[in-house]
Design an enzyme around this catalytic site. Structure first.
Site, PDB file in Angstrom:
ATOM      1  N   ASP A 266     -24.279 -12.385  32.758  1.00 46.37           N
ATOM      2  CA  ASP A 266     -24.566 -13.237  33.918  1.00 46.37           C
ATOM      3  C   ASP A 266     -25.969 -13.030  34.470  1.00 46.37           C
ATOM      4  O   ASP A 266     -26.322 -13.595  35.493  1.00 46.37           O
ATOM      5  CB  ASP A 266     -23.547 -12.981  35.030  1.00 46.37           C
ATOM      6  CG  ASP A 266     -23.754 -11.624  35.681  1.00 46.37           C
ATOM      7  OD1 ASP A 266     -24.314 -10.727  35.014  1.00 46.37           O
ATOM      8  OD2 ASP A 266     -23.354 -11.457  36.844  1.00 46.37           O
TER       9      ASP A 266
ATOM     10  N   ARG B  63     -26.263 -12.124  38.139  1.00 55.53           N
ATOM     11  CA  ARG B  63     -26.094 -13.201  39.129  1.00 55.53           C
ATOM     12  C   ARG B  63     -24.972 -12.896  40.122  1.00 55.53           C
ATOM     13  O   ARG B  63     -25.051 -13.271  41.290  1.00 55.53           O
ATOM     14  CB  ARG B  63     -25.805 -14.513  38.390  1.00 55.53           C
ATOM     15  CG  ARG B  63     -25.745 -15.730  39.277  1.00 55.53           C
ATOM     16  CD  ARG B  63     -25.766 -17.009  38.465  1.00 55.53           C
ATOM     17  NE  ARG B  63     -24.602 -17.179  37.613  1.00 55.53           N
ATOM     18  CZ  ARG B  63     -24.613 -17.034  36.301  1.00 55.53           C
ATOM     19  NH1 ARG B  63     -25.738 -16.685  35.685  1.00 55.53           N
ATOM     20  NH2 ARG B  63     -23.524 -17.222  35.581  1.00 55.53           N
TER      21      ARG B  63
ATOM     22  N   CYS C  89     -17.704  -6.161  39.811  1.00 55.15           N
ATOM     23  CA  CYS C  89     -16.787  -5.117  39.322  1.00 55.15           C
ATOM     24  C   CYS C  89     -16.176  -4.325  40.469  1.00 55.15           C
ATOM     25  O   CYS C  89     -14.986  -4.003  40.449  1.00 55.15           O
ATOM     26  CB  CYS C  89     -17.526  -4.186  38.380  1.00 55.15           C
ATOM     27  SG  CYS C  89     -18.273  -5.018  36.982  1.00 55.15           S
TER      28      CYS C  89
END
Length: 263
Positions: free
Chosen positions: A146, A149, A154
């Site tokens: 990503d 981004r 997480c």
């Protein structure tokens, strides 16, 4: 194509038409097989983030999975690889590559469902720094490309599922690095493999980190680094319900890219 090439070579050999150079190439050592050593522990790559990636990011992730398998295959003491949450465009991409060659990767398992067990989420946003990898734990790397981004992806996933978190000690040993400490999925796996081999985080990090990461101008410097290093900003994520290590069941540690890759 490979079968046709082998058939042609066999015919030339039978006819005595192979020259010395061709015979020498045939006798050349083949790529190393996966180590027969007992796997250090289980390493899970969570692929359940398909909808958060663009088509190009899905392609990048598929490439990184190939690099991940190769790095683990070469390791003196490999991990037992488990890929979970396989589906969507990631599955389509893997199926389209080399006649679905991922199905022939040695020592791997592919699940459509997610991973369940005792886990620790490894994320850069965790307040707990991991000092060592343990053979009786399972580590999970979230598979998402990503380009950094999604912030705290997480960590938030771990909180939602009640999973404790930890982070790789990248900041401790590479605090002097002038560029972003964001790595691809395969680079995180390489670092973990190197730690198992050397039991030294600094050596593992310095050997695997792309040389351009130490250049203030970043990508303006040419050369250096490992395969797949062009894929900056891959998020490694994983998650599962935490619990006590009862009944001899192994505890699992989840590794996330925003965990291991960004500080």
């Amino acid at each position: 194509m490979r079968k046709e090439k082998k058939r042609a070579l066999a015919q030339k050999r039978a006819a005595g038409e192979l020259d010395e150079n061709e015979e020498e190439k045939l006798r050349a050592p083949k790529r190393p097989r996966m180590s027969r050593e007992k796997p250090f522990c289980q390493l899970v790559v969570d692929l359940g983030f398909d909808e958060k990636m663009s088509d190009n990011e899905v392609k990048s992730l598929a490439s990184q999975l190939g690099y991940t398998y190769s790095a683990n295959r070469r390791a003196p003491t490999p991990f037992k690889l488990l890929f979970t949450g396989l589906g969507g465009r990631t599955l389509e991409r893997l199926e389209s590559q080399n006649d679905a060659s991922y199905k022939r990767w040695q020592g791997t398992e592919w699940w459509r469902e997610g991973y369940e067990g005792f886990v620790v989420y490894l994320t850069a946003d965790s307040e707990v720094e991991l000092s060592e990898l343990k053979e009786d734990e399972t580590y999970i790397i979230g598979g998402i490309c990503d380009h950094n981004r999604y912030k705290n992806l997480c960590l938030n996933k771990a909180k939602e599922t009640g999973i404790r978190t930890a982070r790789l000690p990248i900041g401790r040993y590479l605090a002097h690095m002038p560029t972003r400490k964001v790595l691809t999925v395969n680079q995180v796996v390489e670092i973990m493999c190197k730690w198992v081999e050397t039991r030294d985080w600094e050596k593992a990090l310095l050997e695997v980190m792309p040389k351009r990461k130490f250049n203030p101008n970043g990508r303006q410097q040419k050369g250096g680094g490992k395969g797949g290093e062009k894929e900056d900003g891959v998020e490694s994520v994983g998650g599962n319900k935490e619990g006590n290590d009862a009944g001899g069941e192994k505890e699992a540690i989840v590794v996330s890219e925003d965990a291991a890759m960004a500080i």
